[in-house]
Design an enzyme around this catalytic site. Structure first.
Site, PDB file in Angstrom:
ATOM      1  N   TYR A   1       0.523  -0.967  -0.358  1.00 11.85           N
ATOM      2  CA  TYR A   1       0.381  -0.174  -0.286  1.00 11.85           C
ATOM      3  C   TYR A   1       1.113   1.250   0.035  1.00 11.85           C
ATOM      4  O   TYR A   1       1.783   1.187   0.895  1.00 11.85           O
ATOM      5  CB  TYR A   1      -0.870   0.012   1.097  1.00 11.85           C
ATOM      6  CG  TYR A   1      -2.291  -0.359   0.859  1.00 11.85           C
ATOM      7  CD1 TYR A   1      -3.027   0.945   0.039  1.00 11.85           C
ATOM      8  CD2 TYR A   1      -2.619  -1.273   1.375  1.00 11.85           C
ATOM      9  CE1 TYR A   1      -4.744   0.602  -0.906  1.00 11.85           C
ATOM     10  CE2 TYR A   1      -4.710  -1.424   0.471  1.00 11.85           C
ATOM     11  CZ  TYR A   1      -4.768  -0.591   0.072  1.00 11.85           C
ATOM     12  OH  TYR A   1      -6.156  -0.222  -0.488  1.00 11.85           O
TER      13      TYR A   1
ATOM     14  N   GLU B   1      -0.542   4.621  -0.456  1.00 10.31           N
ATOM     15  CA  GLU B   1      -1.485   6.273  -0.974  1.00 10.31           C
ATOM     16  C   GLU B   1      -0.800   7.081  -0.816  1.00 10.31           C
ATOM     17  O   GLU B   1       0.824   6.954   0.001  1.00 10.31           O
ATOM     18  CB  GLU B   1      -2.438   5.900   0.101  1.00 10.31           C
ATOM     19  CG  GLU B   1      -3.677   5.226  -0.490  1.00 10.31           C
ATOM     20  CD  GLU B   1      -5.170   4.486   0.442  1.00 10.31           C
ATOM     21  OE1 GLU B   1      -4.402   5.562   2.248  1.00 10.31           O
ATOM     22  OE2 GLU B   1      -5.653   4.461   0.394  1.00 10.31           O
TER      23      GLU B   1
ATOM     24  N   ASP C   1      -5.915  13.802 -24.805  1.00 17.46           N
ATOM     25  CA  ASP C   1      -6.070  12.262 -24.808  1.00 17.46           C
ATOM     26  C   ASP C   1      -5.174  11.856 -25.938  1.00 17.46           C
ATOM     27  O   ASP C   1      -5.642  11.788 -26.790  1.00 17.46           O
ATOM     28  CB  ASP C   1      -7.237  12.087 -24.833  1.00 17.46           C
ATOM     29  CG  ASP C   1      -7.826  10.586 -24.543  1.00 17.46           C
ATOM     30  OD1 ASP C   1      -7.044   9.636 -24.255  1.00 17.46           O
ATOM     31  OD2 ASP C   1      -8.484   9.969 -23.942  1.00 17.46           O
TER      32      ASP C   1
ATOM     33  N   LYS D   1      -1.135   1.034 -25.954  1.00 19.83           N
ATOM     34  CA  LYS D   1      -1.191   1.154 -26.933  1.00 19.83           C
ATOM     35  C   LYS D   1      -0.328   1.151 -27.750  1.00 19.83           C
ATOM     36  O   LYS D   1       0.476  -0.406 -27.834  1.00 19.83           O
ATOM     37  CB  LYS D   1      -2.543   2.483 -27.142  1.00 19.83           C
ATOM     38  CG  LYS D   1      -4.160   1.896 -26.171  1.00 19.83           C
ATOM     39  CD  LYS D   1      -4.785   2.582 -26.572  1.00 19.83           C
ATOM     40  CE  LYS D   1      -6.013   3.324 -25.556  1.00 19.83           C
ATOM     41  NZ  LYS D   1      -6.754   2.023 -25.162  1.00 19.83           N
TER      42      LYS D   1
ATOM     43  N   THR E   1      -2.955   5.941 -22.699  1.00 20.69           N
ATOM     44  CA  THR E   1      -2.924   5.255 -21.615  1.00 20.69           C
ATOM     45  C   THR E   1      -1.186   4.546 -22.234  1.00 20.69           C
ATOM     46  O   THR E   1      -0.480   5.204 -22.793  1.00 20.69           O
ATOM     47  CB  THR E   1      -3.600   4.457 -22.180  1.00 20.69           C
ATOM     48  OG1 THR E   1      -3.648   4.407 -23.529  1.00 20.69           O
ATOM     49  CG2 THR E   1      -4.921   4.279 -22.542  1.00 20.69           C
TER      50      THR E   1
ATOM     51  N   ARG F   1      -1.614  -1.992 -18.886  1.00 20.33           N
ATOM     52  CA  ARG F   1      -2.749  -1.709 -19.247  1.00 20.33           C
ATOM     53  C   ARG F   1      -2.441  -0.195 -18.298  1.00 20.33           C
ATOM     54  O   ARG F   1      -2.645  -1.039 -16.560  1.00 20.33           O
ATOM     55  CB  ARG F   1      -3.028  -2.263 -18.917  1.00 20.33           C
ATOM     56  CG  ARG F   1      -3.596  -3.416 -19.602  1.00 20.33           C
ATOM     57  CD  ARG F   1      -4.871  -4.331 -19.989  1.00 20.33           C
ATOM     58  NE  ARG F   1      -5.777  -3.379 -20.293  1.00 20.33           N
ATOM     59  CZ  ARG F   1      -5.436  -3.717 -21.913  1.00 20.33           C
ATOM     60  NH1 ARG F   1      -4.598  -3.854 -22.041  1.00 20.33           N
ATOM     61  NH2 ARG F   1      -6.373  -2.756 -22.411  1.00 20.33           N
TER      62      ARG F   1
HETATM   63  C1  LIG Z   1      -8.799   8.201 -26.832  1.00 19.52           C
HETATM   64  C2  LIG Z   1      -8.331   6.863 -25.817  1.00 19.52           C
HETATM   65  N1  LIG Z   1      -8.357   7.761 -24.320  1.00 19.52           N
HETATM   66  C3  LIG Z   1      -8.958   6.888 -23.108  1.00 19.52           C
HETATM   67  C4  LIG Z   1      -9.610   5.618 -23.216  1.00 19.52           C
HETATM   68  C5  LIG Z   1      -9.396   4.428 -22.088  1.00 19.52           C
HETATM   69  O1  LIG Z   1      -8.412   4.342 -21.716  1.00 19.52           O
HETATM   70  P1  LIG Z   1      -9.310   2.774 -20.711  1.00 19.52           P
HETATM   71  O2  LIG Z   1      -9.882   1.412 -21.836  1.00 19.52           O
HETATM   72  O3  LIG Z   1      -7.452   2.346 -20.400  1.00 19.52           O
HETATM   73  O4  LIG Z   1      -9.705   3.101 -20.005  1.00 19.52           O
HETATM   74  C6  LIG Z   1      -8.963   4.832 -25.045  1.00 19.52           C
HETATM   75  C7  LIG Z   1      -9.461   3.370 -24.611  1.00 19.52           C
HETATM   76  O5  LIG Z   1     -10.027   2.607 -25.866  1.00 19.52           O
HETATM   77  C8  LIG Z   1      -9.005   5.829 -25.906  1.00 19.52           C
HETATM   78  O6  LIG Z   1      -9.338   5.007 -27.491  1.00 19.52           O
END
Ligand SMILES: Cc1ncc(COP(=O)(O)O)c(C=O)c1O
Length: 402
Positions: free
Chosen positions: A44, A46, A189, A218, A215, A224
């Site tokens: 843990y 936090e 994002d 990918k 993320t 993950r």
């Molecule tokens: C542009 C984008 N943002 C966020 C996410 C979310 O990621 P996660 O599946 O890890 O929550 C994805 C997932 O496909 C995505 O394509």
């Protein structure tokens, strides 16, 4: 547990025996996978390095600080939070840091390439914030003029760019100017294109965006998970407290250890060569579909879209199921102007990041388009198409040996 072990063996076999064309997937290195199961999973922690709510965090602090430092180095950012459990959590934390509930966000909708967390009514995002959407033009590219008009009309607190199924380069500078002119935050994002950005195969949003989320699993090819980056000390503080104690509890320090390895791998020259090959393979595959007369998008990235209705008279979901019969996986996807439901769709999204990790060549990327075209077009039998898939698979690296 024997039953579970058998299922895991079956899954490994499925991954080894197929052509993985799901654009959001990849195959991690053995070292990333080892770290996912390492001893920090027992701890843990936090809080943040140097400020924990538990004792015994001296090694954990070093792991998390390494992840922060390497993430900043990789993307040229000043601050990183490496704790988000996934991309959706990263977005939830970023919104909470920047906005009040009910604030207006201008984004691209799910039906045109945005993610669920970009305002879908079935996601927390659409329930907690007021989303308005900009659109794609007839050419499938972002309509920047329309975005500027909508920003002036709706005065959003935040403009969001970065998508789940957008195959073209994004003009971050242009969007940042629209955000600035309207007093809005600009958030990116970069979940899908993080690997391309890390290696210079897509321009970086870091100089232009207030906050960047991603993320790590990918095109970045890590475990993950999620990360959040910013250059603003003030926003960095808000992001950390929105993360913990705002939304998450104890960080997954085993996964953060695997993120360290991911960032380290992405900093190596070999990763740049890998992304170069991903972009070349994606172009080759899309190009072959176009030569075959299919309704296919262009591509500047690791993915492209095929309108299966126009190309094969078949919905996206039917195409997805049909190629599974021959060991190919890709996913149904809304295409611009789609009139089908998200569970049906008129097209599919195809990506080359995963197969390229296993060593797919440009010639094989072209052959992959041919196999899909021949099978969805009913030009060859299931046996013939499967044999052609297996001929490629036989040349690819075993996923346990990456
Ligand atoms: C542009 C984008 N943002 C966020 C996410 C979310 O990621 P996660 O599946 O890890 O929550 C994805 C997932 O496909 C995505 O394509």
């Amino acid at each position: 547990m024997e039953l579970l072990n058998q299922i895991i063996l079956d899954e490994t076999k499925r991954q080894n025996n197929g052509l993985e064309l799901i654009a959001s997937e990849n195959f991690t290195s053995a070292e990333v996978r080892r770290l996912c199961g390492s001893s920090p999973t027992n701890k843990y922690a936090e809080g943040f390095p140097g400020h924990r709510y538990y004792g015994g965090c001296e090694n954990i602090d070093k792991i998390e600080q390494l992840a922060i430092d390497l993430a900043c180095q990789l993307f040229g950012a000043q601050f990183a939070n490496v704790q988000p459990h996934c991309g959706s959590a990263a977005n939830m934390i970023a919104y909470a840091a920047l906005l009040n509930l009910g604030d207006t966000i201008l984004s691209l909708g799910l039906d045109e390439g945005g993610h669920l967390t970009h305002g879908s009514s079935v996601s927390f995002s659409g329930k907690q914030y007021h989303f308005v959407h900009y659109h794609l033009g007839a050419d499938g590219r972002i309509d920047y003029e329309g975005m500027a008009k909508m920003a002036a009309e709706t005065k959003p607190r935040l403009i969001l760019a970065g998508f789940s199924s957008y195959p073209y380069e994004i003009d971050f500078k242009h969007i940042s100017e629209i955000a600035k002119a309207n007093g809005a935050y600009f958030m990116v994002d970069m979940a899908h294109i993080a690997g391309l950005i890390a290696t210079g195969y897509h321009p970086s949003p870091i100089p232009y965006a207030d906050v960047v989320t991603s993320t790590t699993h990918k095109t970045l090819r890590g475990p993950r998970g999620g990360i959040i980056l910013t250059n603003s000390p003030e926003l960095a503080k808000k992001i950390n407290s929105a993360c913990f104690p705002g939304i998450q509890g104890g960080p997954l320090e085993n996964i953060i250890a695997a993120k360290v390895q991911c960032f380290y791998e992405a900093l190596q020259p070999s990763f740049k060569q890998y992304i170069k090959a991903v972009v070349a393979n994606t172009k080759a595959c899309a190009d072959e579909f176009a030569k075959l007369g299919c309704a296919v998008s262009g591509t500047d990235t690791h993915l492209f879209m095929v309108n299966t209705k126009k190309s094969f008279g078949m919905t996206g979901v039917d195409a997805q199921h049909k190629v599974e019969e021959i060991g190919i996986t890709f996913n149904k996807n809304m295409v611009p102007g789609d009139t089908e439901k998200p569970s049906v769709t008129s097209g599919v999204r195809i990506g080359m990041a995963a197969t390229t990790t296993r060593g797919l060549t440009e010639a094989q990327a072209r052959e992959t388009a041919w196999i899909i075209y021949d099978y969805l077009g009913n030009h060859v039998s299931r046996e013939v198409a499967s044999a052609r898939v297996q001929k490629i698979v036989a040349t690819l690296k075993d996923i346990d040996k990456l």
